[in-house]
Design an enzyme around this catalytic site. Structure first.
Site, mmCIF file in Angstrom:
data_model
loop_
_atom_site.group_PDB
_atom_site.id
_atom_site.type_symbol
_atom_site.label_atom_id
_atom_site.label_comp_id
_atom_site.label_asym_id
_atom_site.label_seq_id
_atom_site.Cartn_x
_atom_site.Cartn_y
_atom_site.Cartn_z
ATOM 1 N N GLN A 54 -11.207 10.860 -8.738
ATOM 2 C CA GLN A 54 -11.074 9.795 -9.731
ATOM 3 C C GLN A 54 -12.405 9.496 -10.422
ATOM 4 O OE1 GLN A 54 -10.758 5.455 -9.002
ATOM 5 N NE2 GLN A 54 -8.695 5.671 -9.796
ATOM 6 N N CYS A 84 -10.467 -0.737 -12.534
ATOM 7 C CA CYS A 84 -11.487 -1.442 -11.750
ATOM 8 C C CYS A 84 -11.854 -2.766 -12.436
ATOM 9 C CB CYS A 84 -12.720 -0.561 -11.579
ATOM 10 S SG CYS A 84 -13.948 -1.340 -10.524
ATOM 11 N N ASP A 186 0.876 -4.284 -3.493
ATOM 12 C CA ASP A 186 1.588 -5.061 -2.481
ATOM 13 C C ASP A 186 2.590 -4.262 -1.661
ATOM 14 O OD1 ASP A 186 0.168 -7.188 -3.387
ATOM 15 O OD2 ASP A 186 1.837 -8.200 -4.399
#
Ligand code: FMN
Length: 301
Positions: A54, A84, A186
């Site tokens: 990445q 980010c 999540d």
């Protein structure tokens, strides 16, 4: 995940059953400048493949050249970080800041796409803030520029990592493009992963924090629970051994403390155990403290 998903963690995740892996974020410019720390981030072992590297950056030429280098060194895919939220990163126009400039993003996609033949993927957020939720727009542009897959962490940059991850934005992106969409946010269990796929129609699920101290999240859910639980100590030992074998000494101690603290969560007296772990002077002591806490908790070490 920066500071976390290094080779030892990735290997353990793979051994537990994880599919494609991704490196920590790699600063494209620092890579080209030959920074030793960045070159280390870009290294991987054959057993980790398939692995995506990445990149973090905002300059099309720099990103393209860095992508070319990573491909030459064996990356199976190049992923561009557009998520980010860290202040010093977005101040440089990188990470989630790329979401604010769709035209600029298109130029980045074009440059990197031309530079490599391996799959090129992007990882986006829902948008910059709740007034500029543009994940679907960015994904459409990416698809038009030849991006092969899109990972969506649907929180906005303003949300950072707080509040519920709004999975409905993942569904919007799924509806907007034909390339595979990987949902993120999540997922703490296999059941969550299934629920995300059902709710959004995403092609795959990326797990971040749910794997910290629990790499067995990737393992086969059909295995009986007792068998799974019995394997946990050996997975933790294997992770510790890999940290000591693959990471330079000073840094290995920090990594052991961090990961063993995650493995402690859920144990009785976890807060005390964590304090003791962080106070330990060397790797032998950290490991002893952890396993004595583990057996005190009545877990089968
Ligand atoms: C400590 C930490 C480091 C992270 N580093 C990266 C990173 O380098 N690249 C990236 O794409 N996402 C990074 N993330 C974001 C995660 O990949 C993920 O998108 C986010 O945590 C939401 O997913 P989760 O709920 O499964 O954790 C990081 C998250 C954390 C907590």
């Amino acid at each position: 995940m920066a500071g976390v998903t290094n080779a030892p963690f990735r290997l353990v995740a793979r051994e537990c059953g994880a599919g494609p892996l991704t490196s920590e974020e790699i600063d494209a410019r620092a890579l080209l400048q030959g920074s030793a720390r960045t070159l280390a981030l870009a290294r991987s072992l054959p057993e980790e493949r398939p692995i995506a590297m990445q990149l973090l950056g905002a300059d099309p030429d720099v990103l393209a050249e860095a992508a070319r280098r990573l491909e030459a060194e064996g990356a199976d895919a190049i992923d561009l970080n557009m998520g980010c939220p860290v202040a010093k990163i977005v101040a440089k126009g990188q990470g989630a800041a790329l979401m604010r400039d769709p035209l600029g993003a298109a130029l980045l996609f074009r440059a990197v796409r031309k530079a490599v033949t391996v799959p090129f993927t992007i990882k986006i957020r829902g948008g910059w803030d709740d007034r500029t939720v543009n994940a679907a727009e960015i994904a459409r542009i990416a698809e038009a520029e030849g991006v092969d897959a899109v990972t969506v962490h649907p929180r906005t940059r303003s949300q950072q990592f707080t509040g519920r991850a709004p999975w409905e934005i993942i569904a919007e992106v799924v509806d907007a493009v034909r390339v595979p969409v990987i949902g993120n946010g999540d997922v703490r269990s296999r059941a969550d992963a299934r629920a995300m796929r059902e709710a959004t129609g995403c092609a795959a699920v990326m797990i971040g924090r749910g794997a910290l101290g629990a790499p067995w999240i990737f393992s086969d859910s059909t295995e009986p629970r007792v068998t799974r639980d019995r394997r946990r100590p050996s997975i933790i030992r294997r992770h510790c051994d890999l940290i000591e074998a693959l990471i330079p000494a000073g840094h290995a101690l920090v990594q052991l403390k961090k990961h063993l603290a995650w493995y402690s969560s859920g144990l009785p007296f976890a807060a005390r155990l964590r304090q003791d772990l962080f106070a330990a002077a060397d790797t032998t002591q950290v490991r002893e403290i952890f396993w004595s806490g583990w057996s005190d908790a009545g877990a089968s070490a």
